[in-house]
Scaffold this motif. Structure first.
Motif, PDB file in Angstrom:
ATOM      1  N   ILE A 103       6.348 -16.746  12.847  1.00  0.00           N
ATOM      2  CA  ILE A 103       5.216 -15.915  12.412  1.00  0.00           C
ATOM      3  C   ILE A 103       5.566 -14.425  12.501  1.00  0.00           C
ATOM      4  O   ILE A 103       6.137 -13.972  13.490  1.00  0.00           O
ATOM      5  N   LEU A 104       5.202 -13.685  11.458  1.00  0.00           N
ATOM      6  CA  LEU A 104       5.346 -12.224  11.490  1.00  0.00           C
ATOM      7  C   LEU A 104       3.981 -11.617  11.188  1.00  0.00           C
ATOM      8  O   LEU A 104       3.348 -11.944  10.186  1.00  0.00           O
ATOM      9  N   ASN A 105       3.543 -10.724  12.079  1.00  0.00           N
ATOM     10  CA  ASN A 105       2.197 -10.190  12.014  1.00  0.00           C
ATOM     11  C   ASN A 105       2.216  -8.743  11.491  1.00  0.00           C
ATOM     12  O   ASN A 105       2.746  -7.863  12.148  1.00  0.00           O
ATOM     13  N   ILE A 106       1.642  -8.508  10.296  1.00  0.00           N
ATOM     14  CA  ILE A 106       1.554  -7.124   9.803  1.00  0.00           C
ATOM     15  C   ILE A 106       0.170  -6.853   9.210  1.00  0.00           C
ATOM     16  O   ILE A 106      -0.575  -7.774   8.920  1.00  0.00           O
ATOM     17  N   ILE A 107      -0.151  -5.601   9.050  1.00  0.00           N
ATOM     18  CA  ILE A 107      -1.366  -5.122   8.370  1.00  0.00           C
ATOM     19  C   ILE A 107      -2.659  -5.484   9.121  1.00  0.00           C
ATOM     20  O   ILE A 107      -3.375  -4.604   9.587  1.00  0.00           O
ATOM     21  N   GLY A 108      -2.999  -6.788   9.239  1.00  0.00           N
ATOM     22  CA  GLY A 108      -4.161  -7.200  10.029  1.00  0.00           C
ATOM     23  C   GLY A 108      -5.487  -6.708   9.484  1.00  0.00           C
ATOM     24  O   GLY A 108      -6.327  -6.204  10.225  1.00  0.00           O
ATOM     25  N   LYS A 109      -5.678  -6.831   8.170  1.00  0.00           N
ATOM     26  CA  LYS A 109      -6.896  -6.298   7.557  1.00  0.00           C
ATOM     27  C   LYS A 109      -7.687  -7.358   6.795  1.00  0.00           C
ATOM     28  O   LYS A 109      -7.157  -8.356   6.327  1.00  0.00           O
ATOM     29  N   ASP A 110      -8.946  -7.045   6.653  1.00  0.00           N
ATOM     30  CA  ASP A 110      -9.816  -7.744   5.732  1.00  0.00           C
ATOM     31  C   ASP A 110      -9.269  -7.531   4.313  1.00  0.00           C
ATOM     32  O   ASP A 110      -8.734  -6.460   4.008  1.00  0.00           O
ATOM     33  N   SER A 111      -9.424  -8.523   3.482  1.00  0.00           N
ATOM     34  CA  SER A 111      -8.926  -8.473   2.110  1.00  0.00           C
ATOM     35  C   SER A 111      -9.417  -7.233   1.348  1.00  0.00           C
ATOM     36  O   SER A 111      -8.660  -6.581   0.623  1.00  0.00           O
ATOM     37  N   LEU A 112     -10.686  -6.893   1.546  1.00  0.00           N
ATOM     38  CA  LEU A 112     -11.288  -5.792   0.786  1.00  0.00           C
ATOM     39  C   LEU A 112     -10.782  -4.417   1.248  1.00  0.00           C
ATOM     40  O   LEU A 112     -10.903  -3.428   0.530  1.00  0.00           O
ATOM     41  N   TYR A 162      12.037 -18.361   1.779  1.00  0.00           N
ATOM     42  CA  TYR A 162      10.779 -19.101   1.622  1.00  0.00           C
ATOM     43  C   TYR A 162       9.724 -18.491   2.544  1.00  0.00           C
ATOM     44  O   TYR A 162       9.873 -18.528   3.768  1.00  0.00           O
ATOM     45  N   ILE A 163       8.720 -17.926   1.935  1.00  0.00           N
ATOM     46  CA  ILE A 163       7.748 -17.147   2.714  1.00  0.00           C
ATOM     47  C   ILE A 163       6.314 -17.547   2.353  1.00  0.00           C
ATOM     48  O   ILE A 163       5.941 -17.602   1.174  1.00  0.00           O
ATOM     49  N   ILE A 164       5.522 -17.852   3.391  1.00  0.00           N
ATOM     50  CA  ILE A 164       4.081 -18.085   3.212  1.00  0.00           C
ATOM     51  C   ILE A 164       3.356 -16.811   3.643  1.00  0.00           C
ATOM     52  O   ILE A 164       3.679 -16.238   4.690  1.00  0.00           O
ATOM     53  N   ILE A 165       2.403 -16.370   2.834  1.00  0.00           N
ATOM     54  CA  ILE A 165       1.630 -15.178   3.180  1.00  0.00           C
ATOM     55  C   ILE A 165       0.168 -15.554   3.411  1.00  0.00           C
ATOM     56  O   ILE A 165      -0.488 -16.095   2.516  1.00  0.00           O
ATOM     57  N   ILE A 166      -0.317 -15.281   4.609  1.00  0.00           N
ATOM     58  CA  ILE A 166      -1.745 -15.471   4.881  1.00  0.00           C
ATOM     59  C   ILE A 166      -2.453 -14.172   4.515  1.00  0.00           C
ATOM     60  O   ILE A 166      -2.090 -13.094   4.999  1.00  0.00           O
ATOM     61  N   HIS A 167      -3.451 -14.294   3.650  1.00  0.00           N
ATOM     62  CA  HIS A 167      -4.062 -13.115   3.027  1.00  0.00           C
ATOM     63  C   HIS A 167      -5.558 -13.367   2.862  1.00  0.00           C
ATOM     64  O   HIS A 167      -5.987 -14.506   2.681  1.00  0.00           O
ATOM     65  N   GLY A 168      -6.373 -12.337   2.922  1.00  0.00           N
ATOM     66  CA  GLY A 168      -7.793 -12.456   2.608  1.00  0.00           C
ATOM     67  C   GLY A 168      -7.977 -12.995   1.198  1.00  0.00           C
ATOM     68  O   GLY A 168      -7.139 -12.765   0.316  1.00  0.00           O
ATOM     69  N   THR A 169      -9.084 -13.702   0.969  1.00  0.00           N
ATOM     70  CA  THR A 169      -9.231 -14.414  -0.302  1.00  0.00           C
ATOM     71  C   THR A 169      -9.679 -13.524  -1.457  1.00  0.00           C
ATOM     72  O   THR A 169      -9.424 -13.845  -2.612  1.00  0.00           O
ATOM     73  N   ASP A 170     -10.340 -12.394  -1.145  1.00  0.00           N
ATOM     74  CA  ASP A 170     -10.952 -11.605  -2.225  1.00  0.00           C
ATOM     75  C   ASP A 170      -9.949 -10.841  -3.090  1.00  0.00           C
ATOM     76  O   ASP A 170     -10.224 -10.555  -4.252  1.00  0.00           O
ATOM     77  N   THR A 171      -8.813 -10.479  -2.519  1.00  0.00           N
ATOM     78  CA  THR A 171      -7.817  -9.731  -3.292  1.00  0.00           C
ATOM     79  C   THR A 171      -6.456 -10.422  -3.290  1.00  0.00           C
ATOM     80  O   THR A 171      -5.434  -9.795  -3.555  1.00  0.00           O
ATOM     81  N   MET A 172      -6.464 -11.713  -2.984  1.00  0.00           N
ATOM     82  CA  MET A 172      -5.209 -12.473  -2.971  1.00  0.00           C
ATOM     83  C   MET A 172      -4.507 -12.383  -4.326  1.00  0.00           C
ATOM     84  O   MET A 172      -3.279 -12.219  -4.388  1.00  0.00           O
ATOM     85  N   ASP A 173      -5.283 -12.462  -5.406  1.00  0.00           N
ATOM     86  CA  ASP A 173      -4.700 -12.418  -6.749  1.00  0.00           C
ATOM     87  C   ASP A 173      -4.066 -11.043  -7.047  1.00  0.00           C
ATOM     88  O   ASP A 173      -3.021 -10.957  -7.689  1.00  0.00           O
ATOM     89  N   ILE A 174      -4.687  -9.970  -6.565  1.00  0.00           N
ATOM     90  CA  ILE A 174      -4.161  -8.614  -6.797  1.00  0.00           C
ATOM     91  C   ILE A 174      -2.824  -8.430  -6.079  1.00  0.00           C
ATOM     92  O   ILE A 174      -1.847  -7.936  -6.657  1.00  0.00           O
ATOM     93  N   THR A 175      -2.770  -8.891  -4.837  1.00  0.00           N
ATOM     94  CA  THR A 175      -1.513  -8.772  -4.088  1.00  0.00           C
ATOM     95  C   THR A 175      -0.427  -9.667  -4.695  1.00  0.00           C
ATOM     96  O   THR A 175       0.752  -9.284  -4.742  1.00  0.00           O
ATOM     97  N   ALA A 176      -0.827 -10.847  -5.158  1.00  0.00           N
ATOM     98  CA  ALA A 176       0.140 -11.748  -5.802  1.00  0.00           C
ATOM     99  C   ALA A 176       0.726 -11.083  -7.052  1.00  0.00           C
ATOM    100  O   ALA A 176       1.949 -11.090  -7.269  1.00  0.00           O
ATOM    101  N   GLU A 177      -0.129 -10.491  -7.852  1.00  0.00           N
ATOM    102  CA  GLU A 177       0.292  -9.756  -9.063  1.00  0.00           C
ATOM    103  C   GLU A 177       1.242  -8.610  -8.690  1.00  0.00           C
ATOM    104  O   GLU A 177       2.278  -8.392  -9.332  1.00  0.00           O
ATOM    105  N   TYR A 178       0.877  -7.891  -7.648  1.00  0.00           N
ATOM    106  CA  TYR A 178       1.686  -6.766  -7.153  1.00  0.00           C
ATOM    107  C   TYR A 178       3.102  -7.231  -6.778  1.00  0.00           C
ATOM    108  O   TYR A 178       4.097  -6.622  -7.163  1.00  0.00           O
ATOM    109  N   LEU A 179       3.166  -8.349  -6.044  1.00  0.00           N
ATOM    110  CA  LEU A 179       4.486  -8.867  -5.638  1.00  0.00           C
ATOM    111  C   LEU A 179       5.265  -9.374  -6.842  1.00  0.00           C
ATOM    112  O   LEU A 179       6.490  -9.254  -6.902  1.00  0.00           O
TER     113      LEU A 179
END
Lengths: 163, 163, 163, 163
Positions: free
Chosen positions: A46-55, A76-93
């Motif tokens: 586990i790697l812990n970064i940012i620690g924020k609400d999706s919004l 191979y990387i799993i990203i745990i992310h808030g649900t509201d902007t998951m698509d925006i971050t996915a697009e960004y990556l």
């Protein structure tokens, strides 16, 4: 077995109840993931970064995430992310073109309130990434898993669906 | 997304506490899976057969399982099975040569006592089978997933490991 | 055994997580109490009124509560109430001089998030009222139970203490 | 507030699941009570002796319990005991004529499987003993609380009832 890194960026998955404030807040640590790892009898990396609400996630945060992924030795990387902007971050990556195999996941219900959905999402992502052959950006949520463009949050239904 | 069938044969995954007897027993229904399905916000297709503890599983039961798989229209099947004889049933199905993609899973701790490990196993199997390309007999337990010959229960550690 | 009525007015005890809004809200029903009653194997007599957060409780609500108590045939009444204004409502009922035996209780953590503290508070109130001999207004919270003037919420510690 | 001692003698209240054996066993420690104490935000004074299933409780164990009570400085004592022989031990202590106020409690469902009934029983006993005025031997289970002769386990219903 592949070597898998879980990058925890925050979101509902990690929310905990604060009895003093009487409200939910994002746990800055990874207590939910650590508990899951212990109960699953499986050492999760586990790697812990940012620690924020999706919004509250900014493009500065997304850049930090992209840099973390690029500099990591993991393919191979799993990203745990808030649900509201998951698509925006996915697009960004996706624009970042990092040539790794990345699966986004998260939760509609905090692990600390009821661990089942959060556990199910994370572990389906874990199983999915283990059998994936091609690099790309994927989402695994509520039993739906595919390239990120084909999975989106349905705000009315309150869950992720296939599109 | 693939169409996936979950065949529930019993085992620790399904054990529940009986307050009158003061003991654990295998739930003959699929209450654990149905609750998991509801909380995951994901319709799981469940088929309930046998309903036995792993140690009570006979070759007659295994024949019933093989027949059920062969007659099913599903190509991707997850089997929930007791942990003590999971390898024997996997071997049995392998000899049956059914040309489908089958992933065994189960639990060391009953879903009804603590849902995390059972949920994690089932959902990792669900993610794994979604990305698998080849038919075969696999096991997904405690974060380890591979062809069944390469995963076995370590009775001392009380979990499944890679061999 | 005394006949005991539980009047549920809302508060943290009854809060549930709403996955669509991503926030906690007061359940207008008595699902928490009904679940507790079923698991305790004990028929609780429940009356549901007001259904508000402690901070939203008005004197109009307090009048409704006082009227409900006065018109009730029960002499022994437990009131589930939000923790922030429990003392104000207790004082209000004390001024109302209703000559019944009343025990206030509630929770710092919602029953739906973790049932232990809510259950412990309610059931300690239930045991306490069963042995009380004198009418009066009492509070039972976090293992402290006494006439209401001698129990108060310590906002820093996040629990009720004896004063 | 009275000073209350909780003597933990074992029984279903303390049973935990052993994943290696696949069975339930009595926890020799007081993990359930310690967790309850922490979640209730209330320091419980706990004394751990015997650590047996109700059916394994011998008269030697009962003598140890009686001696422990007699030598204790506490006048108000809650005893956690297995449900099957709670009445026998209560009778035994009654014959011992120890002139203290003693409330027996326990659980039909282990705290570790579902904490609600165990918590409810213990905390109702805690509230009850706080308001009791007379020495004697009492039982508090499933919302029923009275002198021990008037409360008994109904094996068919699987709960304690008033007689």
């Amino acid at each position: 077995m592949k070597k898998i890194l879980i990058i925890n960026t925050g979101g509902t998955f990690n929310k905990i109840y604060d009895p003093i404030k009487g409200d939910l807040m994002v746990d800055k640590g990874s207590n939910a993931l650590e508990q899951l790892s212990e109960k699953w009898l499986c050492d999760l990396k586990i790697l812990n970064i940012i620690g924020k609400d999706s919004l509250d996630m900014s493009n500065h945060d997304r850049l930090e995430l992209l840099a973390t992924i690029s500099h990591s030795s993991y393919e191979y990387i799993i990203i745990i992310h808030g649900t509201d902007t998951m698509d925006i971050t996915a697009e960004y990556l996706s624009d970042g073109d990092c040539q790794k195999c990345i699966v986004f996941t998260g939760a509609m219900v905090p692990y600390s309130i009821d661990p089942v959905e959060a556990t199910a999402n994370l572990c389906s992502a874990y199983g999915y990434i283990n059998a994936l052959k091609k690099s790309g950006i994927y989402i695994a949520m509520n039993g739906v898993m595919d390239v990120y463009e084909k999975v989106r949050k349905d705000r009315k239904l309150g869950k992720f669906i296939s599109v």
